[in-house]
Design an enzyme around this catalytic site. Structure first.
Site, PDB file in Angstrom:
ATOM      1  N   GLY A   1       0.891  -1.196  -0.083  1.00  0.00           N
ATOM      2  CA  GLY A   1      -0.207  -0.054  -0.049  1.00  0.00           C
ATOM      3  C   GLY A   1       0.855   1.185   0.089  1.00  0.00           C
ATOM      4  O   GLY A   1       0.412   2.094  -0.548  1.00  0.00           O
TER       5      GLY A   1
ATOM      6  N   ASP B   1      -0.429   0.193  13.244  1.00  0.00           N
ATOM      7  CA  ASP B   1       0.000  -1.424  12.859  1.00  0.00           C
ATOM      8  C   ASP B   1       0.196  -2.217  13.848  1.00  0.00           C
ATOM      9  O   ASP B   1       0.333  -3.436  13.927  1.00  0.00           O
ATOM     10  CB  ASP B   1       1.261  -1.231  12.063  1.00  0.00           C
ATOM     11  CG  ASP B   1       1.023  -0.692  10.729  1.00  0.00           C
ATOM     12  OD1 ASP B   1       0.008  -0.687  10.024  1.00  0.00           O
ATOM     13  OD2 ASP B   1       2.045   0.055  10.163  1.00  0.00           O
TER      14      ASP B   1
ATOM     15  N   ARG C   1      -8.133  -2.770  -1.597  1.00  0.00           N
ATOM     16  CA  ARG C   1      -7.775  -1.435  -0.807  1.00  0.00           C
ATOM     17  C   ARG C   1      -8.174  -0.216  -1.267  1.00  0.00           C
ATOM     18  O   ARG C   1      -7.633  -0.005  -2.451  1.00  0.00           O
ATOM     19  CB  ARG C   1      -6.420  -1.617  -0.112  1.00  0.00           C
ATOM     20  CG  ARG C   1      -6.221  -3.071   0.836  1.00  0.00           C
ATOM     21  CD  ARG C   1      -4.579  -3.103   1.311  1.00  0.00           C
ATOM     22  NE  ARG C   1      -4.510  -1.936   2.224  1.00  0.00           N
ATOM     23  CZ  ARG C   1      -2.916  -1.812   2.708  1.00  0.00           C
ATOM     24  NH1 ARG C   1      -2.245  -2.352   2.446  1.00  0.00           N
ATOM     25  NH2 ARG C   1      -3.293  -0.749   3.912  1.00  0.00           N
TER      26      ARG C   1
ATOM     27  N   LYS D   1      -6.713  -2.672   6.131  1.00  0.00           N
ATOM     28  CA  LYS D   1      -5.275  -2.846   5.906  1.00  0.00           C
ATOM     29  C   LYS D   1      -5.266  -4.128   5.041  1.00  0.00           C
ATOM     30  O   LYS D   1      -6.112  -4.406   4.495  1.00  0.00           O
ATOM     31  CB  LYS D   1      -4.911  -3.035   7.325  1.00  0.00           C
ATOM     32  CG  LYS D   1      -4.893  -1.797   8.142  1.00  0.00           C
ATOM     33  CD  LYS D   1      -3.839  -0.841   7.551  1.00  0.00           C
ATOM     34  CE  LYS D   1      -3.821   0.524   8.429  1.00  0.00           C
ATOM     35  NZ  LYS D   1      -3.250   1.615   7.726  1.00  0.00           N
TER      36      LYS D   1
ATOM     37  N   ARG E   1       1.507  -9.012   9.410  1.00  0.00           N
ATOM     38  CA  ARG E   1       1.451  -8.782  10.773  1.00  0.00           C
ATOM     39  C   ARG E   1       0.496  -9.511  11.284  1.00  0.00           C
ATOM     40  O   ARG E   1       0.756  -9.768  12.748  1.00  0.00           O
ATOM     41  CB  ARG E   1       0.822  -7.159  10.881  1.00  0.00           C
ATOM     42  CG  ARG E   1       1.896  -6.130  10.452  1.00  0.00           C
ATOM     43  CD  ARG E   1       1.851  -4.776  10.832  1.00  0.00           C
ATOM     44  NE  ARG E   1       2.271  -3.855  10.035  1.00  0.00           N
ATOM     45  CZ  ARG E   1       3.604  -3.814  10.044  1.00  0.00           C
ATOM     46  NH1 ARG E   1       4.526  -4.310  10.711  1.00  0.00           N
ATOM     47  NH2 ARG E   1       4.319  -2.772   8.869  1.00  0.00           N
TER      48      ARG E   1
END
Ligand code: S3P
Length: 431
Positions: free
Chosen positions: A96, A316, A124, A343, A391
């Site tokens: 992104g 994040d 996104r 995200k 993540r």
């Protein structure tokens, strides 16, 4: 799909880690290096899938970039006007940051540029960048709802803009700064909430000037930047996995070296402090991007309430706060975090679904979570799944260590997006 057996906790995590370079700063170092006069060298660059997309895009635009194991050398083009017409679409992969910042940086090129991305990136939202860039005169045509793939059409003029950002987003802000540098007159931006300021800092480091006062930013058109030597600090968003692991895996003590401590990024430390965590920061360096060593040991945490004001500083790291909250005493409420839904995955959904597999008492809300803490997490019976989100994958690896679990992780390769040496670093702290 790569499915792996997650590392199991032996007797806590112990030792010292050098944290890989910051992803946001690594991307920006290539971008500013590319538009500057002369050579830029970047030490401790993050060679992850996302940052390699940015390097590949600039190579396709005719920028000479060389890499060794830890350093990148960029031969700058001396402005925005010397790029070459790429002979194929720029493939942004999962990134992104590459996509949104490059839309601003490349909004005034004399040729059409196509951009594509993977399935996640193609879902996104880009409207948030395309709309203000179009107001500035950029010519962008994209699929329904302004999603990838898109074409950035040849355009030789950008007008200034006076724009209030409707979302708290450093990516949108940065795209507009990079376009504003190429506009006729100064551009004024007002942020919704203050977000990471790496673009502003790097612009100044490369010899440019930008005025900032709180949420207000004024960008004066300029195209003369000087190549620099950049030393990228460790990524606090990567360190965060070991900060939470160090706090919540019993009998742990870890030292994380040269972690970036830019105040717009240290929300994770403030939140954990409010949860009662004690850690030590030492060896601080006071460069434009400050850094320091963080020492953490396992300890009991308390619940916290996070609201929209807290989110940009740890956007994040919210999945990790959710995990820490399962181990804290009391009920944690996280609100104003609806950005997590757009995200790499819908992280409100994926965090809730996956942590429930380990027995967490967590419920989602449209804009966050309610988590009742003090749960003894157990090994997940069915495989855990990163859902292709780096993540989420790493947060689940930490959850499995906390649980003393023997879980498996599906789509484990997503971790290469930001932390290719993650498994080695876990192993290092277990030896
Ligand atoms: C980033 C900004 C944040 C963050 C992302 C990196 C950046 O995104 O989530 O990982 O480098 O500017 P948003 O600006 O969309 O919040």
């Amino acid at each position: 799909m790569t499915t792996i057996a997650l590392p199991q906790n032996n007797n806590g995590l112990h030792g010292t880690l050098s944290i890989p370079g910051d992803k946001s700063i690594s991307h920006r170092s290539v971008m500013f290096g590319a538009i500057s006069e002369g050579r830029t060298t970047v030490d401790h660059f993050l060679f992850s899938d996302d940052c390699l997309r940015t390097i590949a895009a600039f190579r396709a635009l005719g920028v000479k970039i060389e890499t060794t194991s830890d350093q990148v050398t960029i031969e700058g083009k001396g402005g925005f006007d010397q790029f070459e017409n790429p002979d194929q679409p720029l493939d942004m992969g999962n990134s992104g940051t590459s996509t949104r910042l490059l839309l601003g940086l490349l909004a005034r090129q004399p040729f059409d540029i196509e951009m594509v991305g993977d399935a996640s990136l193609s879902r996104r939202p880009l409207n948030r960048v395309i709309e203000p860039l179009a107001q500035m005169g950029a010519q962008i045509s994209a699929r329904d709802n302004n999603l990838l793939p898109l074409t950035l059409h040849a355009n030789r003029r950008l007008q200034e803009i006076d724009y209030q950002l409707p979302v708290a987003s450093a990516q949108v802000k940065s795209a507009l700064i990079l376009a504003g540098l190429q506009a006729d007159q100064p551009t004024q931006l007002t942020e919704k909430l203050i977000t990471r300021d790496h673009t502003e800092k790097m612009l100044q480091q490369f010899g440019g000037s930008i005025q900032q006062e709180g949420k207000h930013i004024k960008v004066t058109p300029q195209s003369e930047f000087q190549g620099q030597h950049i030393s990228v600090p460790g990524d606090i968003s990567s360190a965060a996995f070991f900060i939470v692991a160090g706090l919540c895996v019993p009998n742990s003590k870890v030292v994380l070296q040269q972690v970036g401590l830019n105040p717009t990024r240290t929300g994770i430390l403030s939140a954990l402090s409010k949860m009662g965590a004690q850690f030590e920061i030492s060896n601080e360096t006071a460069a434009s991007e400050p850094a320091g060593d963080i020492t953490i040991h396992s300890q009991q945490l308390q619940a916290i309430n996070l609201t929209d004001q807290d989110i940009p500083g740890l956007v994040d790291e919210v999945p990790l706060i959710a995990l820490a909250a399962t181990q804290a005493t009391g009920t944690t409420v996280i609100s104003g975090a609806e950005e997590l839904r757009v995200k790499e995955t819908d992280r409100i959904e994926t965090v809730t679904e996956e942590l429930k597999k380990m027995g967490a008492d967590i419920e989602q809300r449209p804009d966050g979570f309610v988590i009742n803490g003090g749960t003894k997490l157990h090994s997940a019976v069915e495989p855990l799944d990163s859902h292709g989100d780096h993540r989420i994958g790493m947060m689940l690896a930490v959850a499995n260590l906390i649980a003393g679990g023997t879980g498996q992780l599906q789509h484990a390769d997503a971790i290469n997006i930001s932390y290719p040496t993650f498994w080695q670093d876990v192993a290092q702290l277990q030896s």
